[in-house]
Write an enzyme that holds these catalytic residues in place. Structure first.
Site, PDB file in Angstrom:
ATOM      1  N   THR A 192      59.559  15.141  27.925  1.00  0.00           N
ATOM      2  CA  THR A 192      60.726  14.728  28.716  1.00  0.00           C
ATOM      3  C   THR A 192      61.830  14.316  27.755  1.00  0.00           C
ATOM      4  OG1 THR A 192      59.397  13.989  30.567  1.00  0.00           O
ATOM      5  CG2 THR A 192      61.495  12.871  30.275  1.00  0.00           C
ATOM      6  N   VAL A 221      57.191  14.534  42.781  1.00  0.00           N
ATOM      7  CA  VAL A 221      58.390  14.029  42.115  1.00  0.00           C
ATOM      8  C   VAL A 221      57.965  12.867  41.231  1.00  0.00           C
ATOM      9  CG1 VAL A 221      60.636  12.932  42.453  1.00  0.00           C
ATOM     10  CG2 VAL A 221      59.913  14.766  43.990  1.00  0.00           C
ATOM     11  N   GLY A 222      58.437  12.879  39.984  1.00  0.00           N
ATOM     12  CA  GLY A 222      58.057  11.829  39.044  1.00  0.00           C
ATOM     13  C   GLY A 222      59.031  10.664  39.039  1.00  0.00           C
ATOM     14  N   ASP A 223      58.967   9.878  37.980  1.00  0.00           N
ATOM     15  CA  ASP A 223      59.787   8.668  37.873  1.00  0.00           C
ATOM     16  C   ASP A 223      61.227   8.947  37.454  1.00  0.00           C
ATOM     17  OD1 ASP A 223      58.630   9.567  35.405  1.00  0.00           O
ATOM     18  OD2 ASP A 223      59.343   7.726  34.464  1.00  0.00           O
ATOM     19  N   GLY A 244      56.723   9.138  30.181  1.00  0.00           N
ATOM     20  CA  GLY A 244      55.306   8.786  30.265  1.00  0.00           C
ATOM     21  C   GLY A 244      54.743   9.194  31.609  1.00  0.00           C
ATOM     22  N   GLY A 246      54.546   9.260  35.007  1.00  0.00           N
ATOM     23  CA  GLY A 246      55.553   8.857  35.980  1.00  0.00           C
ATOM     24  C   GLY A 246      55.081   7.984  37.125  1.00  0.00           C
TER      25      GLY A 246
HETATM   26  N1  ASP Z   1      57.758  10.799  33.188  1.00  0.00           N
HETATM   27  C1  ASP Z   1      57.655  12.205  33.410  1.00  0.00           C
HETATM   28  C2  ASP Z   1      57.080  12.427  34.786  1.00  0.00           C
HETATM   29  O1  ASP Z   1      56.117  11.768  35.134  1.00  0.00           O
HETATM   30  C3  ASP Z   1      56.836  12.934  32.398  1.00  0.00           C
HETATM   31  C4  ASP Z   1      57.022  12.527  30.947  1.00  0.00           C
HETATM   32  O2  ASP Z   1      57.865  11.696  30.612  1.00  0.00           O
HETATM   33  O3  ASP Z   1      56.300  13.073  30.086  1.00  0.00           O
HETATM   34  O4  ASP Z   1      57.540  13.291  35.481  1.00  0.00           O
END
Ligand code: ASP
Length: 325
Positions: A192, A221-223, A244, A246
């Site tokens: 990311t 949907v992530g964070d 990280g 999410g």
């Molecule tokens: N935070 C992102 C998500 O969960 C993934 C990442 O940062 O590696 O979509």
């Protein structure tokens, strides 16, 4: 005579303690910027020869873009958007070209941008045909009455507002994708991208863009596009971009929590970020990291993983690029 000595002593003591109470003037950087390219449990042996240097080279190139905008007096919003656009176009990272795949082999991208001046924000989620999701997130913020748009609606909005639309095959990078997959398989599929900046007018901004997590379910949907989870900016406190797992960052409203610790508890950015990432998240095994810049240009790069692609620069000339903890 005795009274005179006591009086002299008291005057001396009063002056001394008054002096001690004089606060150091707060040092404020003219501008400051930090970027990340994802966090994960990576070790040097997970990379092929020259691969880490390649990441560092791209992080430096992205940093230069942001430095130029800020040193020429441009806005933090322009800086974070341009830096993230660059990283979205770079196939090494899990955003834009090079985004990870869902369980059913598609790309569903999320992005968010936030303006610390007025807490205005724009986010998009689950899009598969927008070349630079971060710029459409900014369009949502500036050219719609909404904060968040998803899927087909977000794509329609992007088209109507002149954003570059691409065929879904654009995001596919077989060679890099396969080698990155192999290299990072055990490490939690990172990549990311994010950027936070303070400009010369004292305005803070944050931007984050991602393909999400490898093998995620359709529609997940992530964070990243959740304001206060993966992305947050507030001129009162700081600008933050996270990376990280999410689901943990959403449940623990990580970036807003860090800002709230600063606002209500008077914590420094570094202490607040450590509290949330290394204590609260660590306890529940929520893995990841965060980059932040506060209203005075202090920078924090905090992770509970063994690595996070990251870089920062300040007007004072201090700067750095690193990968491992
Ligand atoms: N935070 C992102 C998500 O969960 C993934 C990442 O940062 O590696 O979509």
């Amino acid at each position: 005579m005795r009274y005179l000595i006591i009086l002299v002593f008291l005057v001396f003591y009063a002056c001394d303690s008054a002096q001690n109470k004089v606060q150091e003037p707060v040092k404020r950087e003219k501008w400051a910027i930090a970027i990340h390219g994802g966090a994960g449990n990576i070790r040097p042996e997970d990379f092929k020869e020259g691969e880490v240097e390649l990441y560092e080279k791209e992080l430096k190139a992205a940093l230069e873009i942001g430095k130029r905008v800020l040193s020429e007096g441009g806005s933090s919003l322009d800086a974070v958007e341009r830096v993230v656009r660059y990283l979205e176009d770079c196939p090494l990272f899990n955003a834009g070209k090079g985004a990870v795949f869902t369980h059913d082999g598609r790309n569903e991208l999320d992005a968010a941008i936030m303006d610390g001046r007025d807490l205005n924000a724009g986010t998009i989620a689950g899009v598969g045909d927008i070349k630079n999701p971060i710029s459409v997130a900014r369009m949502v913020m500036e050219q719609s009455p909404h904060v968040m748009m998803v899927g087909k609606g977000a794509s329609k909005f992007a088209k109507e507002h002149g954003a570059e639309i691409v065929d879904s095959s654009y995001f596919y990078t077989e060679r890099r994708w396969k080698s990155l997959q192999k290299a990072l398989e055990k490490a939690g599929k990172m990549g990311t991208v994010g950027c936070v900046a303070l400009d010369q007018n004292g305005n803070l901004a944050a931007a984050t863009s991602t393909g999400g997590m490898t093998n995620k379910m359709y529609g997940r949907v992530g964070d990243v596009p959740i304001i206060g989870a993966g992305t947050y900016a507030n001129n009162k406190t700081c600008a933050l971009s996270a990376t990280g797992h999410g689901e943990y960052f959403i449940r623990y409203t990580v970036t807003h929590d860090i800002s709230a610790l600063m606002e209500y508890k008077g914590m420094s950015l570094q202490k607040a970020a450590e509290k949330v990432i290394n204590d609260k998240l660590e306890k529940v095994d929520g893995r990841g990291g965060v980059i932040g810049v506060d209203k005075n240009g202090n920078i924090a790069l905090v992770m509970n993983t063994t690595g996070m692609f990251r870089a920062f620069a300040k007007a004072s000339g201090e700067e750095g690029v690193s990968v491992f903890r």
